[in-house]
Motif scaffolding. Structure first.
Motif, PDB file in Angstrom:
ATOM      1  N   ILE A 268       0.835  -1.206   0.000  1.00 17.41           N
ATOM      2  CA  ILE A 268       0.000   0.000   0.000  1.00 17.41           C
ATOM      3  C   ILE A 268       0.869   1.254   0.000  1.00 17.41           C
TER       4      ILE A 268
ATOM      5  N   CYS B  80       0.583   3.546  -3.045  1.00 13.96           N
ATOM      6  CA  CYS B  80      -0.279   4.684  -2.686  1.00 13.96           C
ATOM      7  C   CYS B  80       0.367   5.478  -1.549  1.00 13.96           C
TER       8      CYS B  80
ATOM      9  N   VAL C 213      -1.200   7.905   1.168  1.00 16.16           N
ATOM     10  CA  VAL C 213      -2.059   7.418   2.248  1.00 16.16           C
ATOM     11  C   VAL C 213      -1.538   7.856   3.612  1.00 16.16           C
TER      12      VAL C 213
ATOM     13  N   GLU D  43      -3.444  10.843   4.778  1.00 17.96           N
ATOM     14  CA  GLU D  43      -4.896  10.812   4.787  1.00 17.96           C
ATOM     15  C   GLU D  43      -5.422  10.806   6.217  1.00 17.96           C
TER      16      GLU D  43
ATOM     17  N   LEU E 149     -10.011   7.484   6.370  1.00 19.54           N
ATOM     18  CA  LEU E 149      -9.395   6.241   5.898  1.00 19.54           C
ATOM     19  C   LEU E 149     -10.176   5.033   6.412  1.00 19.54           C
TER      20      LEU E 149
ATOM     21  N   LYS F 111     -13.550   4.793   4.589  1.00 20.89           N
ATOM     22  CA  LYS F 111     -13.394   4.266   3.221  1.00 20.89           C
ATOM     23  C   LYS F 111     -13.166   2.760   3.257  1.00 20.89           C
ATOM     24  N   PHE F 112     -12.315   2.307   4.166  1.00 21.68           N
ATOM     25  CA  PHE F 112     -12.067   0.867   4.270  1.00 21.68           C
ATOM     26  C   PHE F 112     -13.349   0.116   4.625  1.00 21.68           C
TER      27      PHE F 112
ATOM     28  N   PHE G 296      -6.382   2.761  -2.273  1.00 27.31           N
ATOM     29  CA  PHE G 296      -6.097   3.998  -1.544  1.00 27.31           C
ATOM     30  C   PHE G 296      -5.556   5.124  -2.421  1.00 27.31           C
TER      31      PHE G 296
END
Length: 338
Positions: free
Chosen positions: A188, A192, A195, A198, A203, A206-207, A227
């Motif tokens: 990740i 990304c 992240v 963020e 976060l 969203k997950f 992400f």
């Protein structure tokens, strides 16, 4: 060719006088940059005697165009960097210019990549040398191997401006709250890197949205680089499909009455491809939906109140030991969902 041989000779001498295990990045960086300077000054001493001095003997504020050229930049690149330093030559930030350049070169970036990093993130000029080295070392400890580390820094140099505590909190959050494996977290961060900046509440939302509402597991999230996308982007495309009867939330057993499109086919395509091959809708329909959905979600947020951004201690780099037990400093493990 002669310059390269001379550089290698200086580095071999440095290693002979201090083993690799005792030669810290800062020392190695000084040897590296000094060797380039010394080799260049040897080859061009007569021509540039008044213009060039070894780094150990010049104030950073007096770095000249020739200094940057001797680091490997082209004349055009050197001019652009020299001009960009106008705002940081004064004050305390000026003393960080040379260590920043050294750290990026020692990391393995070539002059063109170094220039792009500094253009994308001029804040790198203001980072203390010790902090810069700590952050690079931490990225290595997270599992970013040679090649991946350089690509991350070149693509997203801002990651080197993020305090250690912030990065470690995000890593622990992804492991403890989202139950990603260590390798998945490394992937990740590699794919990304933004992240790390963020908001943790967003976060988590969203997950949870993708995990519970869409029924997508961690491995697929990592594979499709979830992400990289904002919550609004994910929610907008998913809800559009859902309301058209093309996506169904799995039941407790993970079963659906239809075959849902993959997360990859929803996110990793441009809008035209998404509409034509996944949503089977026109651009006009999607535009109307987005306007209505934005209004609907805004009203929901006003009613419920969106959580304020989390606050991290930004002055923590010097207080965090690289060998600290992260879990001992985090409360996420205690609130781990069963």
């Amino acid at each position: 060719m002669g310059t390269r041989v001379a550089v290698n000779q200086v580095l071999r001498l440095a290693v002979r006088n201090a083993t690799i295990s005792t030669l810290c990045p800062r020392q190695f960086g000084r040897y590296y940059l000094q060797s380039r300077w010394c080799c260049s000054s040897t080859n061009q001493a007569t021509q540039h005697n008044q213009d060039l001095n070894p780094p150990s003997g010049i104030p950073v504020t007096e770095l000249s165009l020739r200094s940057f050229i001797d680091m490997g930049f082209t004349e055009s690149q050197a001019e652009q960097i020299y001009e960009s330093l106008a705002n940081v030559r004064r004050g305390d930030s000026a003393k960080h210019i040379l260590p920043t350049l050294t750290a990026l070169f020692v990391l393995g970036l070539n002059p063109s990549s170094v220039k792009k990093c500094l253009e994308k993130c001029p804040e790198l000029y203001t980072i203390k040398e010790a902090q810069l080295q700590q952050r690079i070392s931490n990225l290595r400890k997270m599992g970013l191997v040679e090649g991946s580390l350089q690509r991350v820094v070149a693509h997203y140099p801002r990651i080197l401006t993020v305090p250690l505590k912030r990065v470690k909190n995000v890593v622990m959050f992804l492991k403890e709250k989202c139950l990603f494996t260590s390798q998945q977290v490394t992937d990740i961060i590699r794919d990304c890197p933004a992240v790390v900046l963020e908001n943790l509440d967003q976060l988590e939302y969203k997950f949870q949205y993708v995990y519970f509402r869409m029924g997508v597991k961690q491995a697929e999230m990592v594979k499709c680089r979830l992400f990289r996308y904002s919550l609004d982007e994910v929610r907008c495309r998913h809800t559009f499909l859902e309301r058209r009867g093309l996506y169904e939330t799995p039941d407790k057993k993970g079963q659906t009455t239809i075959i849902n499109p993959s997360l990859d086919s929803i996110l990793n395509v441009d809008q035209d491809t998404f509409l034509a091959h996944v949503a089977q809708a026109s651009a006009e329909e999607y535009d109307v939906f987005k306007r209505l959905a934005a209004r609907e979600w805004q009203e929901e947020e006003l009613q419920q109140g969106r959580t304020e951004p989390d606050s991290d201690d930004e002055d923590d780099d010097e207080d965090v030991d690289d060998d600290d037990d992260i879990e001992a400093k985090s409360g996420y493990g205690k609130r781990r969902k069963k």
